[in-house]
Design a protein around this motif. Structure first.
Motif, PDB file in Angstrom:
ATOM      1  N   ARG A   1       0.753  -1.064   0.040  1.00 42.82           N
ATOM      2  CA  ARG A   1      -0.092   0.032   0.094  1.00 42.82           C
ATOM      3  C   ARG A   1       0.883   1.284  -0.037  1.00 42.82           C
ATOM      4  O   ARG A   1       0.452   2.171  -0.690  1.00 42.82           O
TER       5      ARG A   1
ATOM      6  N   LEU B   1       1.999   2.106  -3.403  1.00 45.00           N
ATOM      7  CA  LEU B   1       0.931   2.405  -4.364  1.00 45.00           C
ATOM      8  C   LEU B   1       0.390   3.629  -3.923  1.00 45.00           C
ATOM      9  O   LEU B   1      -0.687   4.239  -4.648  1.00 45.00           O
TER      10      LEU B   1
ATOM     11  N   VAL C   1       3.261  -9.346  -3.567  1.00 50.60           N
ATOM     12  CA  VAL C   1       1.933  -9.504  -3.819  1.00 50.60           C
ATOM     13  C   VAL C   1       1.432 -11.199  -3.714  1.00 50.60           C
ATOM     14  O   VAL C   1       0.739 -11.604  -3.377  1.00 50.60           O
TER      15      VAL C   1
ATOM     16  N   HIS D   1       1.758 -12.109  -0.183  1.00 46.97           N
ATOM     17  CA  HIS D   1       0.367 -11.643   0.710  1.00 46.97           C
ATOM     18  C   HIS D   1      -0.619 -12.712   0.212  1.00 46.97           C
ATOM     19  O   HIS D   1      -1.250 -13.361   1.214  1.00 46.97           O
ATOM     20  N   GLY D   2      -0.821 -12.954  -1.062  1.00 50.13           N
ATOM     21  CA  GLY D   2      -2.133 -13.859  -1.296  1.00 50.13           C
ATOM     22  C   GLY D   2      -1.893 -15.347  -0.546  1.00 50.13           C
ATOM     23  O   GLY D   2      -2.688 -15.593  -0.282  1.00 50.13           O
TER      24      GLY D   2
ATOM     25  N   ILE E   1      -4.462 -16.757   2.114  1.00 50.77           N
ATOM     26  CA  ILE E   1      -5.149 -17.824   1.991  1.00 50.77           C
ATOM     27  C   ILE E   1      -4.865 -19.103   2.599  1.00 50.77           C
ATOM     28  O   ILE E   1      -5.566 -19.723   3.172  1.00 50.77           O
TER      29      ILE E   1
ATOM     30  N   PHE F   1      -2.954 -18.515   6.467  1.00 51.12           N
ATOM     31  CA  PHE F   1      -3.961 -17.719   7.578  1.00 51.12           C
ATOM     32  C   PHE F   1      -5.457 -18.237   7.565  1.00 51.12           C
ATOM     33  O   PHE F   1      -5.699 -18.996   8.358  1.00 51.12           O
TER      34      PHE F   1
ATOM     35  N   GLY G   1       2.288 -13.891  -8.594  1.00 45.77           N
ATOM     36  CA  GLY G   1       0.902 -13.931  -7.979  1.00 45.77           C
ATOM     37  C   GLY G   1       0.635 -15.130  -7.340  1.00 45.77           C
ATOM     38  O   GLY G   1       1.157 -16.343  -7.713  1.00 45.77           O
TER      39      GLY G   1
ATOM     40  N   LEU H   1     -12.788  -9.517  -3.836  1.00 46.92           N
ATOM     41  CA  LEU H   1     -12.142 -10.627  -3.016  1.00 46.92           C
ATOM     42  C   LEU H   1     -11.841 -10.434  -1.401  1.00 46.92           C
ATOM     43  O   LEU H   1     -11.973 -11.211  -0.622  1.00 46.92           O
TER      44      LEU H   1
ATOM     45  N   THR I   1     -10.767   1.158   3.181  1.00 49.59           N
ATOM     46  CA  THR I   1      -9.447   0.424   2.333  1.00 49.59           C
ATOM     47  C   THR I   1     -10.302  -0.002   1.010  1.00 49.59           C
ATOM     48  O   THR I   1      -9.672   0.212  -0.170  1.00 49.59           O
TER      49      THR I   1
ATOM     50  N   MET J   1     -11.695   0.704  -3.958  1.00 46.99           N
ATOM     51  CA  MET J   1     -10.995  -0.271  -4.854  1.00 46.99           C
ATOM     52  C   MET J   1     -11.911  -0.757  -6.025  1.00 46.99           C
ATOM     53  O   MET J   1     -11.427  -0.798  -7.377  1.00 46.99           O
TER      54      MET J   1
ATOM     55  N   ARG K   1      -4.933  -5.142 -11.587  1.00 46.85           N
ATOM     56  CA  ARG K   1      -4.259  -5.542 -10.265  1.00 46.85           C
ATOM     57  C   ARG K   1      -2.752  -5.749 -10.477  1.00 46.85           C
ATOM     58  O   ARG K   1      -2.244  -6.087 -11.587  1.00 46.85           O
TER      59      ARG K   1
ATOM     60  N   ILE L   1      -0.034  -4.331 -10.325  1.00 47.60           N
ATOM     61  CA  ILE L   1       1.110  -3.700 -10.837  1.00 47.60           C
ATOM     62  C   ILE L   1       1.784  -2.793  -9.775  1.00 47.60           C
ATOM     63  O   ILE L   1       1.063  -2.432  -8.870  1.00 47.60           O
TER      64      ILE L   1
ATOM     65  N   SER M   1      -5.997   2.002   5.160  1.00 41.47           N
ATOM     66  CA  SER M   1      -5.609   0.527   5.369  1.00 41.47           C
ATOM     67  C   SER M   1      -4.766   0.520   6.697  1.00 41.47           C
ATOM     68  O   SER M   1      -4.717  -0.643   7.455  1.00 41.47           O
TER      69      SER M   1
ATOM     70  N   VAL N   1      -6.738  -0.545   9.499  1.00 45.25           N
ATOM     71  CA  VAL N   1      -6.973  -1.829   9.747  1.00 45.25           C
ATOM     72  C   VAL N   1      -6.038  -2.183  10.489  1.00 45.25           C
ATOM     73  O   VAL N   1      -5.847  -3.182  11.275  1.00 45.25           O
TER      74      VAL N   1
END
Ligand code: HEM
Ligand SMILES: [Cu+2]
Ligand SMILES: [Cu+2]
Lengths: 300, 562
Positions: free
Chosen positions: B55, B58, B75, B78-79, B83, B86, B142, B391, B438, B442, B452, B454, B477, B480
């Motif tokens: 963030r 970006l 990125v 994180h995904g 998923i 966590f 990704g 998502l 946040t 988007m 997404r 980038i 963010s 959060v």
């Protein structure tokens, strides 16, 4: 029941406030480039325009209806059924279910989805099949690579677009431009939001997409499928010109390409050079090889 | 209220401060559950830090905080972290702790398999993170890892192999856990606990386990094929092969995985609403039917992630229709929850607040899902920030909010102490506002055309607006992040010196509230009679709770059941 009336009034007030805020905000949201666009862009290309219609006039009314309905129900529950506001002897009704209600909220969403699905299917058959040769005015091959795009024109020249400053894909207005989408390495995706949706370029087979734009202009886009470290540099520019301007531009390009016939780089990417370049001048005809041929692998 | 250390309840079992050797070797489903949840929470924090770095990068056009290669690794990490390490792991932990309790069992059916399944995970997770320290770095394609980009020719780094290895182990662990859950529920239910009297959380865990059992192997299979390509040049998915085949295999796992992460959350909500509204769940049978409707539909929708790769329009139509149909059982669940709360006598304690926060936000993810399911519309939305928004509305507004709801609900059972209310309120409002701030805009960024994944976006061409919106997102963010810190702080201090909870602080319906908090290693001395899906409520109605009738206190904790 004064308590209930009070709650209802407060609720109504909250709803009105929300609506007013939304109404005030809408004009601001509608400004493109604000980063707050509420719908998909109204595609300048015909197919993109129909996607916009689906988004805005078919799905959004249902979507907003369901959103408002459910959030309102939640809000009413929060306001009306708090234990702290109830008489201490309040006994909640012990419902275990209700057949008609349950059938209702099974069937009604189903019917809504049937409508959305049916119109989407119609649009799918209309705009998402490879355009027939008879309606195609111009065939261009778009070949993607890490990290850029090469446009092969039927006249035999090609345009290379690389780096953050994209070189435009030039198309004539009023013509259906059929694009054969290829990749020489990894998967990329060609996306100019203001024109229409995206199409992936996949090594091994060809995809087709098309533009038909009525007014001259320039629109930007970029690669939409992560393809490596230079992904964000795969910017796209599409420029539409009147047919006359377009012809002039083509002649210019052809002239530029002539003097040095060996100009086409014999690089690794050249190995996968697509075939349309073999038929100069056949602007209205389909790709010369007839059927789409896999560009990278001749056999499975 | 108690400022000094409150008196410990009789047989208070301070689970956390057991010797390491016990943690390493315990087969107690509750301790294993806590280890799962702790692992998941750690991953949540790590994944969150990755998100914050992204963030910051970006927040402005042409920002250069990190380079493209680092961004792509972040990125992906994180995904993957969120998923696999966590959401799935945390939910498995909750189920590990509560499924045996809720069905009145002493432990899982295969306690040692349970232990093995858990201890595979550190290998999986550490293998992935080693990737950051090898030349070339971790996976950078990704979390979906599409070839040919993940093929040797385009990703030479060992990090990609470590990712594949990590997920293969993860799938193995998941298959073990699923087998265990299913066997436990089939074989170890207490007398009287017929299938139609099982708590909905248990039903949700059954459908989750069936799904993971069905799709874990295809994931591992796809990744093994990818590794064969990378190590032995088999050309399954290379440019000479069929790259899109990988996408089919991956999403055959990947879409059900979404439900693997959310169905237990649905189960948690189905437990919480009746308790705090003092009403039975509305439409118990249709809730179960809806779970299985979702289960069966969810294995037939995978290609909705592939609407732009170029499939036959009739195939696309099939997947579009199946995807839309999933909204029907999901809608049934939603309306049943609403009907359960409607007319209730609702106590908006924190679990209930989070349950309502979940419904209010998950709804948005459900509605944007309908937009995405329409193939023509999806060609505009796919791989844009609209999808990132969608998502997160289902994963954060769904899974994370239900996890928070579940933690506030069950923390007293696990630790014997209540979570602090004031901190809980702060947590709720910061996360609710921060989350929506946040992720709501988007959607509009995606509609504006921002793809997404980038690392940065240039100024010019009407994109100046992207900068302002992105700055706003970055700021919120951090809200959060603050909310998560408040939550973690609350967990720690409440575990140490929170208000003592007692066995049944909420007036629960299900069997876990019949035992002590925390429960003894063998869970129940005597399982109370089960005559409906709300056994504890029945006992309360009969006036048998509070007299020590149903909840016999035990002092000496015998060795864990074998
Ligand atoms: C503070 C909270 C969070 C923030 C600020 C955040 C931010 C982001 C951002 C900015 C992206 C998109 C990056 C890009 O496409 O370039 C992203 C992707 C993603 N996030 Fe989050 N996220 C958060 C929490 C979560 C949670 C809780 C989950 C799941 C449970 C999650 C799952 C994902 C996934 C699966 C992706 C896609 C990754 C990919 O494209 O490979 N995120 N997140
Ligand atoms: Cu790209
Ligand atoms: Cu899916």
């Amino acid at each position: 029941m004064p308590g209930r009336v009070g709650v209802c009034r407060r609720l109504l007030f909250a709803l009105l406030l929300g609506v007013a805020a939304a109404a005030l905000a809408t004009p601001a949201f509608a400004l493109g480039g604000s980063g707050l666009r509420p719908t998909v862009p109204d595609g300048v290309s015909e197919n993109g325009h129909r996607i916009y219609d689906l988004y805005t006039y078919l799905i959004s009314p249902f979507g907003i209806f369901v959103f408002v309905l459910v959030e309102a129900l939640l809000l009413i529950i929060i306001l009306r059924f708090r234990r702290s506001r109830q008489r201490p002897d309040y006994q909640p009704p012990q419902w275990h279910g209700n057949r008609w209600l349950e059938i209702g909220w099974t069937v009604i969403p189903f019917l809504i989805l049937v409508v959305i699905g049916a119109f989407s299917f119609i649009e799918l058959q209309r705009d998402f099949v490879r355009p027939a040769d008879s309606v195609t005015d111009l065939d261009i091959t778009v070949s993607a690579h890490q990290f850029g795009w090469t446009y092969y024109y039927p006249e035999g020249f090609k345009v290379n677009s690389e780096g953050l400053q994209a070189t435009p894909l030039v198309i004539p207005t009023g013509k259906l431009v059929r694009m054969r989408m290829q990749s020489t390495d990894v998967i990329h995706s060609y996306w100019v939001p203001d024109l229409t949706g995206k199409t992936d370029t996949v090594p091994g087979y060809d995809n087709y997409m098309w533009y038909k734009v009525s007014q001259p202009g320039k629109w930007r886009g970029e690669c939409a499928e992560l393809c490596g470290t230079g992904h964000y540099t795969m910017q796209i520019l599409v420029q539409a010109m009147t047919p006359d301007d377009y012809q002039a531009w083509v002649s210019d390009q052809v002239a530029k390409a002539k003097p040095s016939p060996s100009a086409s780089p014999s690089s690794a990417a050249g190995a996968a050079s697509p075939s349309p370049s073999a038929s100069p001048g056949a602007s209205a005809s389909p790709s010369p090889s007839g059927s789409p041929s896999p560009s990278a692998s001749p056999s499975p | 209220m108690a400022t000094l250390a409150p008196p410990r309840p009789k047989n208070y079992d301070d689970t956390f401060f057991k010797p390491i050797s016990l943690w390493l070797t315990t087969t107690d489903h509750k301790l294993i559950g806590i280890m799962y949840m702790t692992t998941g929470m750690l991953a949540f924090v790590i994944g969150g830090v990755f998100a914050l770095v992204m963030r910051v990068q970006l927040s402005q056009p042409n920002e250069k905080v990190i380079d493209a290669s680092t961004y792509n690794q972040l990125v992906s990490a994180h995904g993957t972290t969120m998923i696999f390490f966590f959401a799935t792991i945390f939910m498995t932990g909750v189920a590990n702790y509560f499924v045996p309790l809720m069905i009145g069992a002493r432990d899982m059916a295969f306690p040692r398999l349970n232990l093995l399944g858990f201890w595979l995970l550190p290998f999986s997770i550490i293998a992935y993170f080693i990737g950051f320290f090898v030349p070339g770095g971790a996976l950078s394609a990704g979390w979906t890892g599409y070839p040919p980009l993940t093929e040797k020719a385009f990703s030479t780094s060992l990090g990609t192999d470590l990712w594949a290895f990590s997920l293969i182990i993860w799938a193995l662990s998941g298959i073990m856990a699923s087998t265990n859950f299913l066997t436990t529920v089939v074989a170890l239910r207490a007398p009287g606990m017929t299938l139609t009297r099982m708590p909905l959380f248990v039903w949700a865990q059954i459908s989750t386990s069936v799904l993971l059992l069905a799709v874990g192997a295809p994931l591992a299979g796809g990744l093994v094929m990818l590794e064969l390509d990378r190590q032995f040049g088999t050309n399954f998915f290379t440019t000479q092969g069929r790259p899109v085949l990988y996408q089919h295999l991956f999403w055959f796992f990947g879409h059900p995985e979404v439900y693997i992460m959310i169905l237990p959350g649905f189960g948690i909500i189905s437990e919480i609403i009746p308790v705090f509204a003092r009403k039975p769940i509305f439409g118990y049978a249709s809730m179960v039917a809806a779970l299985f409707g979702i289960l069966f539909l969810s294995v037939a929708v995978w290609a909705h992630h592939m609407f732009t790769v170029g499939m036959n329009v009739y195939v696309e139509t099939f997947f579009m229709v199946m995807t839309m149909l999933i909204a029907v059982p999901t809608g049934i669940k939603f309306f049943n929850w609403i009907a359960t709360a409607w007319g209730g006598s609702i106590d908006f304690q924190l679990p209930m607040k989070f349950a309502f926060g979940f419904m209010a936000t998950f709804l948005i993810g459900g509605i944007t899902g309908i937009y995405l399911s329409s193939v023509p519309v999806d060609t505009q939305l796919h791989q844009s920030y609209y999808v990132v928004a969608h998502l997160h509305y289902v994963l954060f507004g769904g899974t994370v909010m239900t996890i928070f709801a579940g933690v506030y609900y069950w923390f007293p059972k696990i630790t014997g102490r209540m979570l602090n209310k004031t901190l809980g309120e702060w947590h709720f409002w910061t996360v609710f506002l921060g989350f929506n701030g946040t992720f709501l805009v988007m959607h509009t960024l995606g509609l504006e055309g921002m793809p997404r994944r980038i690392v940065t976006y240039p100024g010019g061409f009407g994109e100046e607006g992207w900068g302002a919106t992105n700055t706003f997102i970055t700021l919120t963010s951090f809200f959060v992040a603050i909310s998560v810190l408040i939550f973690l702080y609350n967990l720690v201090i409440s575990w140490k010196r929170g208000e003592v909870a007692g066995d049944d602080p909420w007036g629960g319906n299900t069997l876990e509230w019949a035992t002590t908090s925390p429960p003894p290693p063998y869970n129940f001395e005597r399982v109370p009679p089960v005559r409906s899906h709300m056994p504890l409520r029945d006992l309360r109605a009969e006036g048998r709770i509070g007299q020590g009738e149903a909840t016999k206190q035990t002092v000496e904790a015998p060795a864990a059941g074998t």
